[in-house]
Design a protein around this motif. Structure first.
Motif, short mmCIF file in Angstrom:
data_model
loop_
_atom_site.label_atom_id
_atom_site.label_comp_id
_atom_site.label_asym_id
_atom_site.label_seq_id
_atom_site.Cartn_x
_atom_site.Cartn_y
_atom_site.Cartn_z
N VAL B 537 1.04 -1.25 -0.15
CA VAL B 537 -0.12 -0.02 -0.05
C VAL B 537 0.87 1.28 0.01
CG1 VAL B 537 -1.97 1.13 1.24
CG2 VAL B 537 -1.73 -1.16 1.40
N ARG B 538 0.94 2.03 -1.25
CA ARG B 538 1.64 3.21 -1.20
C ARG B 538 0.75 4.30 -1.74
NH1 ARG B 538 4.64 -0.26 -4.72
NH2 ARG B 538 3.98 0.78 -6.47
N ASN B 542 -2.69 1.01 -4.27
CA ASN B 542 -3.14 0.12 -3.03
C ASN B 542 -3.10 -1.17 -3.50
OD1 ASN B 542 -4.49 -0.62 -1.14
ND2 ASN B 542 -5.72 1.12 -0.73
N GLY B 543 -2.64 -2.16 -3.21
CA GLY B 543 -2.74 -3.65 -3.65
C GLY B 543 -3.39 -4.43 -2.71
N LEU B 544 -3.89 -3.84 -1.53
CA LEU B 544 -4.51 -4.81 -0.62
C LEU B 544 -5.79 -4.90 -0.62
CD1 LEU B 544 -4.19 -6.68 1.72
CD2 LEU B 544 -4.00 -4.51 3.25
N ASN B 545 -6.51 -5.95 -1.20
CA ASN B 545 -7.62 -6.22 -1.82
C ASN B 545 -8.52 -7.28 -0.97
OD1 ASN B 545 -7.62 -4.69 -4.06
ND2 ASN B 545 -6.33 -6.02 -4.78
N ALA B 690 -11.92 3.90 -1.21
CA ALA B 690 -12.19 3.86 0.21
C ALA B 690 -11.16 5.02 0.68
CB ALA B 690 -11.39 2.45 1.06
N THR B 691 -11.57 5.77 1.51
CA THR B 691 -10.78 7.03 2.04
C THR B 691 -9.84 6.79 2.94
OG1 THR B 691 -13.16 7.88 2.32
CG2 THR B 691 -11.53 9.50 2.68
N PHE B 692 -9.99 5.95 3.95
CA PHE B 692 -9.09 5.67 5.10
C PHE B 692 -8.46 4.43 4.70
CE2 PHE B 692 -12.15 8.37 6.98
CZ PHE B 692 -11.39 9.65 7.10
N GLY B 693 -7.13 4.36 5.14
CA GLY B 693 -6.37 2.98 4.89
C GLY B 693 -6.63 2.15 5.97
N HIS B 694 -5.77 0.77 6.08
CA HIS B 694 -6.05 0.00 6.95
C HIS B 694 -5.13 0.42 8.19
CE1 HIS B 694 -7.51 -3.29 4.44
NE2 HIS B 694 -6.58 -2.57 3.70
#
Lengths: 159, 739
Positions: B537-538, B542-545, B690-694
């Motif tokens: 995730v940069r 965003n590669g987290l799915n 999505a607005t906010f990341g993990h």
């Protein structure tokens, strides 16, 4: 003419008895002649006419040639004396009665197709839905095809 | 159609323009225009009416310096380098006839229908295979091109049977259209036509191989898009045949698409065979709900009946393909339908009742139980509007135990990035390493799998997979079966970790089957560790799915359909199932009252006390959010069956009977309520990232359970009420899933 009618009536009473004569008088529709002028006229017309044939419903077909206006020389006396109508004439006699052909109904009955020729049925309009003919696609035809395009779930099948 | 335009232009007498110019000149009053020199100057221009590219196509220049200019019928067009002559003609607004060329498949160049004349070329060239060169002068309506097409058409028709009246392709056949536009009006062929034995490709695709013109589109589709090497070409010349070499079925979940790409009637739909003609059908552009991808489809209906389903172009989601489940599930819409409200009597039998009675009983029972004993479960095919109404209604009844099946008992609905596909489906094409965790995209989301396959083919992307043994149609490394492998990768002990960390655009896809696991939070935290260490995730990537399973899931989580307590089902007395068939009701108390609202008599009805009929996705307008977070709407194609009503209308009516009237009466009203909860559901056809990341997630204290991942989809062809009711899907699972 009137004397011959009276004579034949008296003869009939003498031969068959008064009770039988009166019953026949009723069955032949002579009593209906009093309220129904058409029937009386037909009965009067019948005198001296030739009985050409009787169909399977009991309708009598008369013809009188000579001394009759052309076009009025063939007629029918319906078997039904009170509620008669033209649709009671079967197809084979229709042609003869309406001067379409000179062949009588009995002759034409030979031509009736054996396999698919169906019995004549009078028009029962006004007699109730169950007597009326409904075509195959008609809503009231009992054998109507189910046109719904989906198969509902059957609760009885469950469990 | 563009082809007709060209044909009419070819037929038009050549001196048409000169005569019209003569007429114009007499009208023009300005003296300078009347001079002969000005008329000669203007002469090349009137020949070129303004043209628009075929199908409204846009040209994308990746590098502005690479633009070259070619002339199509004297009309200059700027195109990027590397385009073929055919593509250049399309940009210029000239539709070149073609059979073998397909923009999504490799170029074969074997039908020769696309011949055009190029200046300084001795022979007509096959435009689909010829790269456009700067300054090329292409002529598409010269006698040479016309004669070439006529000749090709005559050869094609030599062995093509004249059975258009009994051919299912009739009316939408490329050969039919193009022979009308470009063919000769008579044939010179008097010999016998060739005949070819039909092949059995399974229960979906009907073959009439005599009609085949050997364009090889299906062969290329099978190997390049579907990823199965099932079809091939055998023989040469007039003995050439498309076939499967050995007698076998086509075992691809994309096999239905060969029906669409076949330009003639050689491959047609078996369930649709002899059912309807395409001009009798009404098309409705809508959305598929059999999986979470939300493929864009067109439902073709005749009267009250869905006749077939076809794909619709959407580059971001399904390109122009759809899965077999999507395409052939439609006969399930006509079977096992619930069409009347029913109440289970004292004898255990269902009795048909009126809506008024059914709603009165439901409302009465709902008031008799305690608020915390009420639960509501939305099914996997529910639309967002109905789920909103269900949640609002149960909240007014005092209960907050509403959830959507398939999201587990403790779904994480707080961070949107935790349950949608952050890379987006089309974004997967940029990836170079995939890590699939507990997901088998081939059965869970066919169109996503097709993207991965495309990426693997194009970029040589590496795919690692953790989960139970399964089939992939691309090269895939099976890393392990359980979370332990995941942990090894997270700790950097596994060789695949270096693949992720060295990758430019790594992608991790976690299957929604993980939601059902007890240790899902731990698994997600391990996955996030991998993502953090592997730089997945940069800001620019965003590669987290998460790959969802059902059409309703994303919208349900967006709307916050989360149960208050995870074991509320154990003490429930009143259960409202809105199309939910896969809920485990074993723990439910025996005296619980179950209302089933749905469109099919499926698993859910067997314990139900009241059945309320609802409309299926083809019969209602509803919003669905797909796995990448793109809200889309279905449109009603056919009327509902029997007394069925839309889900949200039933709930709205029930709320009034129960004395808790919901404040909306129209779809517009319910959508403005949705705008307050999840505004992204109203951004139709637009992906809302999505607005906010993990990173905002709290620390997880759960421990990993080493149990293996389970496969989320047991039978690809039967996953929901519609597909389970479908006969075609039953045939498919019987013949195609046989091992």
């Amino acid at each position: 003419m009137a004397s011959t009618v009276v004579k034949s009536a008296l003869k009939a009473i003498r031969e068959r008895g008064l009770g039988t004569f009166l019953r026949e008088l009723k069955e032949e529709g002579y009593l209906r002649c009093l309220p129904d002028g058409n029937l009386l006229q037909t009965k009067l017309h019948n005198i001296g006419a030739k009985l050409v044939g009787v169909d399977k419903f009991g309708n009598k077909y008369y013809e009188k040639l000579g001394n009759t206006q052309y076009g009025r020389h063939r007629w029918v006396e319906y078997a039904e004396k009170s509620r008669y109508n033209a649709s009671q004439v079967p197809a084979e006699w229709h042609g003869w009665l309406h001067f379409i052909t000179d062949h009588t109904g009995d002759e034409l009955l030979m031509l009736k197709p054996k396999r698919y020729g169906i019995e004549h049925k009078e028009n029962l309009s006004g007699e109730g839905d169950e007597y009326i003919y409904h075509s195959k696609g008609h809503t009231l035809n009992p054998g109507q095809r189910d046109w719904s395009r989906y198969q509902p779930w059957q609760p009885t099948k469950a469990e | 159609m563009g082809l007709g335009l060209i044909a009419s232009r070819a037929i038009r007498p050549v001196n048409f323009f000169s005569s019209s110019r003569f007429l114009l000149r007499t009208i023009v009053s300005k003296p300078e225009l009347q001079s002969s020199a000005a008329a000669a100057d203007a002469s090349p221009e009137p020949d070129l009416p303004p043209r628009t590219p075929v199908g409204g196509a846009r040209v994308h220049f990746t590098n502005p310096e690479d633009a070259i200019e070619v002339f199509v019928d004297g009309y200059p067009v700027k195109i990027p380098k590397g385009m073929t002559v055919l593509q250049a003609c399309e940009v210029a607004g000239v539709d070149i006839p073609r059979f073998c060329y397909h923009s999504r498949l490799s170029i074969a160049g074997n039908c020769r229908m696309c011949l055009v004349e190029v200046e300084k070329s001795p022979k007509p060239v096959a435009s689909c295979a010829m790269p456009a060169l700067p300054g090329m002068k292409i002529k598409t309506d010269t006698p040479v091109a016309k004669k070439a097409r006529e000749g090709v058409m005559e050869f094609l028709l030599m062995n093509h049977p004249l059975d258009c009246p009994i051919c299912d392709q009739g009316g939408e056949c490329d050969l039919q259209d193009q022979s009308m536009a470009f063919g000769s009006d008579r044939g010179r062929f008097t010999e016998m036509k060739r005949s070819v034995v039909d092949k059995n490709l399974g229960p979906l695709v009907k073959t009439v191989m005599t009609r085949c013109i050997q364009c090889t589109r299906c062969v290329r589709f099978a190997s390049e898009v579907a990823g199965v090497q099932d079809l091939g070409i055998l023989g040469r010349g007039s003995g050439e045949e498309i076939g499967t070499y050995v007698e076998k079925l086509m075992t691809s979940e994309l096999s239905g698409n060969v029906i669409d790409i076949c330009p003639v009637g050689a491959l047609t739909s078996k369930p649709f065979a002899f059912k309807a003609r395409n001009w009798e059908l009404k098309g409705t552009e809508t959305i598929d709900v059999t999986d979470a991808v939300g493929s864009n489809i067109r439902i073709d209906s005749r009267g009250p009946e869905v006749m077939r389903i076809l794909p619709r172009l959407n580059e971001d989601i399904n390109e122009e393909w759809i899965s077999d489940k999507t395409r052939f599930c439609y006969d399930g819409l006509k079977r096992q339908r619930l069409n009347d409200p029913m109440i289970r009597g004292a004898d255990g039998r269902f009795k048909v009742v009126s809506w008024r009675d059914a709603l009165a009983i439901v409302a009465e029972v709902a008031h008799q139980v305690k608020p915390e004993e009420i639960i509501g479960i939305a099914g996997k095919l529910s639309d967002a509007e109905s789920m909103m109404a269900l949640k609002d209604f149960l909240n007014r009844m005092g209960s907050n135990n509403v959830w959507c099946e398939g999201t587990g008992t403790q779904p994480n609905a707080d961070l949107r990035s935790g349950y949608i596909m952050n890379t987006s489906i089309s974004g997967l094409e940029k990836a170079d390493v995939f890590l699939l965790v507990g997901t088998q995209p081939r059965v869970e989301a066919v169109m996503v799998n097709a993207r991965i396959h495309k990426t693997v083919r194009a970029n040589n992307a590496k795919v690692g997979y953790i989960g139970p043994e399964t089939d992939f149609n691309y090269d895939c490394q099976h890393l392990g079966t359980g979370p332990n492998t995941l942990k090894e990768i997270a700790e950097g002990r596994h060789p695949f970790f270096s693949a992720i960390s060295n990758a430019k655009n790594p992608v991790i896809i976690v299957g929604a089957g993980v939601f059902e696991r007890e240790d899902k939070d731990a698994i997600f935290s391990v996955v996030e560790t991998i993502a953090k260490k592997g730089n997945v995730v940069r800001p620019d990537w965003n590669g987290l799915n998460v790959l969802l399973l059902n059409a309703a899931q994303a919208a349900a989580l967006d709307l916050g359909l989360v149960p208050e307590s995870s074991n509320s089902i154990d003490s429930a007395k009143f259960v409202y199932l809105m199309g939910a068939d896969e809920v485990n009701l074993d723990k439910l108390p025996d005296d619980a009252f179950i209302v089933y609202q749905g469109h099919h008599g499926d698993r859910g009805v067997y314990r139900a006390n009241v059945i309320l009929p609802a409309s299926a996705f083809s019969e209602k307008e509803g919003t669905y959010e797909n796995t990448e977070g793109c809200a889309q709407q279905t449109l009603p194609a056919v009327p509902t069956v029997g007394d069925a009503r839309d889900d949200w209308k039933t709930i709205r009516a029930l709320s009034e009977v129960a004395g808790m009237r919901l404040p909306y009466d129209t779809l517009g009203g319910i959508r403005s309520r949705m705008r307050m909860v999840a505004p992204n559901l109203l951004q139709v056809d637009e992906r809302e990232p999505a607005t906010f990341g993990h990173s905002l997630k709290p620390e997880v204290t759960q421990k990993l359970n080493p149990a293996r991942f389970k496969s989320a989809v047991e039978n690809f062809y039967m996953t929901d009420a519609i597909t389970r009711a479908s006969k075609i899907m039953a045939q498919c699972s019987a013949s195609l899933l046989k091992k």
